[in-house]
Design a protein around this motif. Structure first.
Motif, PDB file in Angstrom:
ATOM      1  N   UNK A  82       0.759  -1.099  -0.307  1.00 50.08           N
ATOM      2  CA  UNK A  82      -0.263  -0.592   0.247  1.00 50.08           C
ATOM      3  C   UNK A  82       0.626   1.600  -0.079  1.00 50.08           C
ATOM      4  N   UNK A  83       1.298   1.931  -1.351  1.00 52.89           N
ATOM      5  CA  UNK A  83       1.537   2.857  -1.062  1.00 52.89           C
ATOM      6  C   UNK A  83       1.429   4.076  -0.128  1.00 52.89           C
ATOM      7  N   UNK A  84       0.078   4.274   0.233  1.00 51.98           N
ATOM      8  CA  UNK A  84      -0.386   5.356   1.012  1.00 51.98           C
ATOM      9  C   UNK A  84      -0.130   5.447   1.901  1.00 51.98           C
ATOM     10  N   UNK A  85      -0.446   3.787   2.400  1.00 52.51           N
ATOM     11  CA  UNK A  85       0.338   3.966   3.776  1.00 52.51           C
ATOM     12  C   UNK A  85       2.170   4.007   4.122  1.00 52.51           C
ATOM     13  N   UNK A  86       2.918   4.428   2.919  1.00 54.04           N
ATOM     14  CA  UNK A  86       4.203   4.014   3.023  1.00 54.04           C
ATOM     15  C   UNK A  86       4.204   5.662   3.261  1.00 54.04           C
ATOM     16  N   UNK A  87       3.464   6.087   2.881  1.00 55.00           N
ATOM     17  CA  UNK A  87       3.680   7.749   2.661  1.00 55.00           C
ATOM     18  C   UNK A  87       3.063   8.188   4.339  1.00 55.00           C
ATOM     19  N   UNK A  88       2.333   8.267   4.063  1.00 57.48           N
ATOM     20  CA  UNK A  88       1.474   8.108   6.095  1.00 57.48           C
ATOM     21  C   UNK A  88       2.493   7.299   7.194  1.00 57.48           C
ATOM     22  N   UNK A  89       2.780   6.049   6.341  1.00 59.69           N
ATOM     23  CA  UNK A  89       4.319   5.789   8.039  1.00 59.69           C
ATOM     24  C   UNK A  89       5.577   7.018   7.525  1.00 59.69           C
ATOM     25  N   UNK A  90       5.936   7.649   6.242  1.00 55.78           N
ATOM     26  CA  UNK A  90       7.319   8.402   6.309  1.00 55.78           C
ATOM     27  C   UNK A  90       6.917   9.493   7.284  1.00 55.78           C
ATOM     28  N   UNK A  91       5.284  10.148   7.402  1.00 56.96           N
ATOM     29  CA  UNK A  91       5.536  11.841   7.781  1.00 56.96           C
ATOM     30  C   UNK A  91       5.113  10.939   9.422  1.00 56.96           C
ATOM     31  N   UNK A  92       4.681  10.040   9.417  1.00 57.84           N
ATOM     32  CA  UNK A  92       4.018   9.418  11.418  1.00 57.84           C
ATOM     33  C   UNK A  92       6.186   9.577  11.224  1.00 57.84           C
ATOM     34  N   UNK A  93       7.195   9.224  10.451  1.00 56.22           N
ATOM     35  CA  UNK A  93       7.800   8.510  11.314  1.00 56.22           C
ATOM     36  C   UNK A  93       9.065  10.211  11.748  1.00 56.22           C
ATOM     37  N   UNK A  98      10.364  14.833  15.145  1.00 50.07           N
ATOM     38  CA  UNK A  98      10.797  15.912  15.718  1.00 50.07           C
ATOM     39  C   UNK A  98       9.967  16.106  17.578  1.00 50.07           C
ATOM     40  N   UNK A  99       9.481  15.130  17.628  1.00 50.62           N
ATOM     41  CA  UNK A  99       8.932  15.040  19.022  1.00 50.62           C
ATOM     42  C   UNK A  99       9.823  14.336  19.975  1.00 50.62           C
ATOM     43  N   UNK A 100      10.749  13.552  19.220  1.00 50.44           N
ATOM     44  CA  UNK A 100      11.173  12.664  20.493  1.00 50.44           C
ATOM     45  C   UNK A 100      12.566  13.967  20.749  1.00 50.44           C
ATOM     46  N   UNK A 101      12.103  15.097  20.091  1.00 49.94           N
ATOM     47  CA  UNK A 101      13.720  15.383  20.822  1.00 49.94           C
ATOM     48  C   UNK A 101      13.109  16.528  21.701  1.00 49.94           C
TER      49      UNK A 101
END
Length: 106
Positions: A82-93, A98-101
């Motif tokens: 699922x290519x859309x899921x890959x895009x959402x996964x990358x955005x979440x990562x 950013x939040x981790x810092x």
């Protein structure tokens, strides 16, 4: 009858002078009280700032947890093609990084 009027008038004058003195004191101290309340409202106490910092941290941690779950879900779908899921996964990562810092280490 006039004998009673004089003591009553004196007693009334004494009572009124106390009332007038209290009113004068209230008028004099009112600006100080108002200024004190304004300062209290304008400044933030240490406990209030600690509470706010704690709320902000909890919100970031909650957001990180939600992104982590979404990342795992989308990662599985991405592996299935699922290519859309890959895009959402990358955005979440990206957002997780950013939040981790901003979240202190336990």
């Amino acid at each position: 009858m006039t004998c009673l009027r004089i003591p009553i008038a004196l007693f009334g004058a004494v009572l009124l002078s106390g009332c007038l003195a209290r009113t004068a004191l209230d008028v004099v101290t009112a600006p100080v009280k108002v200024a004190g309340k304004a300062v209290d409202m304008a400044t933030t106490s240490k406990s209030e700032s600690d509470e706010k910092r704690g709320r902000d941290l909890r919100k970031r941690e909650e957001r990180y947890g939600k992104l982590s779950r979404q990342f795992a879900k989308d990662d599985g779908k991405c592996r299935e093609g699922d290519i859309e899921a890959c895009e959402r996964r990358d955005a979440a990562r990206s957002e997780m990084q950013q939040l981790r810092s901003t979240i202190p280490a336990p």
